[in-house]
Scaffold this motif. Sequence first.
Motif, PDB file in Angstrom:
ATOM      1  N   LYS A 211     -51.506 -13.807 -99.160  1.00  0.00           N
ATOM      2  CA  LYS A 211     -50.069 -13.489 -99.139  1.00  0.00           C
ATOM      3  C   LYS A 211     -49.625 -13.022 -97.757  1.00  0.00           C
ATOM      4  O   LYS A 211     -48.568 -13.437 -97.252  1.00  0.00           O
ATOM      5  CB  LYS A 211     -49.764 -12.409-100.175  1.00  0.00           C
ATOM      6  CG  LYS A 211     -49.850 -12.891-101.623  1.00  0.00           C
ATOM      7  CD  LYS A 211     -49.555 -11.758-102.600  1.00  0.00           C
ATOM      8  CE  LYS A 211     -49.653 -12.245-104.036  1.00  0.00           C
ATOM      9  NZ  LYS A 211     -49.389 -11.140-105.007  1.00  0.00           N
ATOM     10  N   TRP A 214     -49.691 -16.013 -95.381  1.00  0.00           N
ATOM     11  CA  TRP A 214     -48.640 -16.972 -95.740  1.00  0.00           C
ATOM     12  C   TRP A 214     -47.279 -16.505 -95.226  1.00  0.00           C
ATOM     13  O   TRP A 214     -46.505 -17.286 -94.676  1.00  0.00           O
ATOM     14  CB  TRP A 214     -48.616 -17.158 -97.247  1.00  0.00           C
ATOM     15  CG  TRP A 214     -47.819 -18.343 -97.722  1.00  0.00           C
ATOM     16  CD1 TRP A 214     -46.525 -18.346 -98.151  1.00  0.00           C
ATOM     17  CD2 TRP A 214     -48.274 -19.693 -97.817  1.00  0.00           C
ATOM     18  NE1 TRP A 214     -46.141 -19.607 -98.513  1.00  0.00           N
ATOM     19  CE2 TRP A 214     -47.196 -20.458 -98.323  1.00  0.00           C
ATOM     20  CE3 TRP A 214     -49.487 -20.328 -97.544  1.00  0.00           C
ATOM     21  CZ2 TRP A 214     -47.297 -21.829 -98.541  1.00  0.00           C
ATOM     22  CZ3 TRP A 214     -49.585 -21.693 -97.763  1.00  0.00           C
ATOM     23  CH2 TRP A 214     -48.500 -22.421 -98.256  1.00  0.00           C
ATOM     24  N   GLU A 219     -41.104 -19.997 -91.606  1.00  0.00           N
ATOM     25  CA  GLU A 219     -40.418 -21.065 -92.351  1.00  0.00           C
ATOM     26  C   GLU A 219     -40.837 -22.446 -91.865  1.00  0.00           C
ATOM     27  O   GLU A 219     -40.044 -23.214 -91.327  1.00  0.00           O
ATOM     28  CB  GLU A 219     -38.892 -20.893 -92.220  1.00  0.00           C
ATOM     29  CG  GLU A 219     -38.350 -19.601 -92.790  1.00  0.00           C
ATOM     30  CD  GLU A 219     -38.598 -19.500 -94.287  1.00  0.00           C
ATOM     31  OE1 GLU A 219     -38.574 -20.545 -94.964  1.00  0.00           O
ATOM     32  OE2 GLU A 219     -38.820 -18.372 -94.772  1.00  0.00           O
ATOM     33  N   ASN A 221     -42.987 -26.195 -93.017  1.00  0.00           N
ATOM     34  CA  ASN A 221     -43.160 -26.924 -94.273  1.00  0.00           C
ATOM     35  C   ASN A 221     -44.526 -26.623 -94.906  1.00  0.00           C
ATOM     36  O   ASN A 221     -45.444 -26.107 -94.252  1.00  0.00           O
ATOM     37  CB  ASN A 221     -42.963 -28.432 -94.070  1.00  0.00           C
ATOM     38  CG  ASN A 221     -44.027 -29.055 -93.182  1.00  0.00           C
ATOM     39  OD1 ASN A 221     -45.222 -28.949 -93.457  1.00  0.00           O
ATOM     40  ND2 ASN A 221     -43.597 -29.714 -92.115  1.00  0.00           N
ATOM     41  N   PHE A 222     -44.615 -26.949 -96.179  1.00  0.00           N
ATOM     42  CA  PHE A 222     -45.772 -26.559 -96.987  1.00  0.00           C
ATOM     43  C   PHE A 222     -47.073 -27.125 -96.420  1.00  0.00           C
ATOM     44  O   PHE A 222     -48.087 -26.414 -96.308  1.00  0.00           O
ATOM     45  CB  PHE A 222     -45.568 -27.048 -98.421  1.00  0.00           C
ATOM     46  CG  PHE A 222     -46.686 -26.674 -99.355  1.00  0.00           C
ATOM     47  CD1 PHE A 222     -46.784 -25.388 -99.862  1.00  0.00           C
ATOM     48  CD2 PHE A 222     -47.636 -27.611 -99.722  1.00  0.00           C
ATOM     49  CE1 PHE A 222     -47.813 -25.028-100.720  1.00  0.00           C
ATOM     50  CE2 PHE A 222     -48.671 -27.265-100.577  1.00  0.00           C
ATOM     51  CZ  PHE A 222     -48.757 -25.979-101.076  1.00  0.00           C
ATOM     52  N   THR A 223     -47.077 -28.404 -96.033  1.00  0.00           N
ATOM     53  CA  THR A 223     -48.304 -29.035 -95.530  1.00  0.00           C
ATOM     54  C   THR A 223     -48.788 -28.359 -94.255  1.00  0.00           C
ATOM     55  O   THR A 223     -49.984 -28.100 -94.087  1.00  0.00           O
ATOM     56  CB  THR A 223     -48.062 -30.531 -95.267  1.00  0.00           C
ATOM     57  OG1 THR A 223     -47.598 -31.159 -96.466  1.00  0.00           O
ATOM     58  CG2 THR A 223     -49.350 -31.211 -94.823  1.00  0.00           C
ATOM     59  N   ASP A 224     -47.855 -28.062 -93.354  1.00  0.00           N
ATOM     60  CA  ASP A 224     -48.229 -27.397 -92.109  1.00  0.00           C
ATOM     61  C   ASP A 224     -48.754 -25.991 -92.372  1.00  0.00           C
ATOM     62  O   ASP A 224     -49.633 -25.492 -91.672  1.00  0.00           O
ATOM     63  CB  ASP A 224     -47.020 -27.339 -91.157  1.00  0.00           C
ATOM     64  CG  ASP A 224     -46.657 -28.708 -90.605  1.00  0.00           C
ATOM     65  OD1 ASP A 224     -47.549 -29.578 -90.601  1.00  0.00           O
ATOM     66  OD2 ASP A 224     -45.500 -28.901 -90.191  1.00  0.00           O
ATOM     67  N   LYS A 225     -48.203 -25.322 -93.393  1.00  0.00           N
ATOM     68  CA  LYS A 225     -48.698 -24.001 -93.747  1.00  0.00           C
ATOM     69  C   LYS A 225     -50.156 -24.071 -94.225  1.00  0.00           C
ATOM     70  O   LYS A 225     -50.974 -23.211 -93.871  1.00  0.00           O
ATOM     71  CB  LYS A 225     -47.820 -23.371 -94.830  1.00  0.00           C
ATOM     72  CG  LYS A 225     -46.589 -22.641 -94.304  1.00  0.00           C
ATOM     73  CD  LYS A 225     -45.960 -21.784 -95.382  1.00  0.00           C
ATOM     74  CE  LYS A 225     -44.848 -20.922 -94.825  1.00  0.00           C
ATOM     75  NZ  LYS A 225     -44.294 -19.977 -95.813  1.00  0.00           N
ATOM     76  N   LEU A 226     -50.460 -25.083 -95.030  1.00  0.00           N
ATOM     77  CA  LEU A 226     -51.833 -25.237 -95.497  1.00  0.00           C
ATOM     78  C   LEU A 226     -52.788 -25.451 -94.330  1.00  0.00           C
ATOM     79  O   LEU A 226     -53.884 -24.891 -94.281  1.00  0.00           O
ATOM     80  CB  LEU A 226     -51.938 -26.394 -96.483  1.00  0.00           C
ATOM     81  CG  LEU A 226     -51.390 -26.163 -97.893  1.00  0.00           C
ATOM     82  CD1 LEU A 226     -51.592 -27.410 -98.740  1.00  0.00           C
ATOM     83  CD2 LEU A 226     -52.065 -24.975 -98.558  1.00  0.00           C
TER      84      LEU A 226
END
Length: 287
Positions: A211, A214, A219, A221-226
């Motif tokens: 958490k 993350w 802000e 995108n989800f893929t880049d966060k992974l």
Amino acid sequence: MVKDLKTKNRLNMLGLVETKKHVVTRFNVARLWGCNSVSWEYVAFDGASGVLLKNNFNCAFFLVYGAHVREEKLVVWEELSYVAGLCQVLCCFMGDFNEIVHIEERKGAGSLTVAAEEFKSWIQDMHLVDLPLNDRKYTWFRGCSCIWIDRVMVSLEWVEEFPKTRLRGRPRGLSDHCPLIVEDTKMRDGPRPFRSLDSWFTHEGFLRMVKEEWKGLGEINFTDKLKALTAPLGRWHKVNFGNMDTKILQFDEEIKKLDDKVSSGVYDGTVEGRRKALVTCCKGWYV
């Protein structure tokens, strides 16, 4: 893993035989696969062999758990022939067939049984290619007994369509059987998937760490966060579980060395005692 050369789609399949489970639920499947967005079938053991057929991308996959009695084996071969004839597509038969094809596939065997000869004739009549397993001699071990009873066989058309198909054996770990992997050697390219370990979720600080990391990524995108999460997860894993993979690998390799000794005819109480001790230690790390 199989790829349809026309649609460029990839098909990942996992087949489990002789699991000792009376019921398989979606929860069990999700834990094995990593998510619940997967199609699955379960065939209960009812005293006879179960045959599972999934047809996709013009291919038929048969997951087989062979019978032990000759008369029942003949019924299984006949059923497989019948269903394969109905499909009229590329076929792949995989699983525990409980039978050998050549004398050297059973340690200490002097001749083929009538059931083995009938199994060999069935393979020839079906025009199947028995994929070679080059990285190990046997697939099943118990005491001083060693047998190659787990195999993968494909139709001639399959070999023409996927000429790079090969079979690999993996460490058997706590099982009597060695897992087999069918792959197309051309499937090596592509991005690596995001992976997690169940053991991470047993650590009380894991979710808190995720958490915090993350939120710190902002802000994007989800893929880049992974992708960005991979580095801190790697560091956290090294600190908390860094030696787990190494320990399991070491135990698997030691068990394989003992299996190789037994395959070569070396077996005594010391070997069996060593193997039981390794399995006990390995089981703790697997859990």
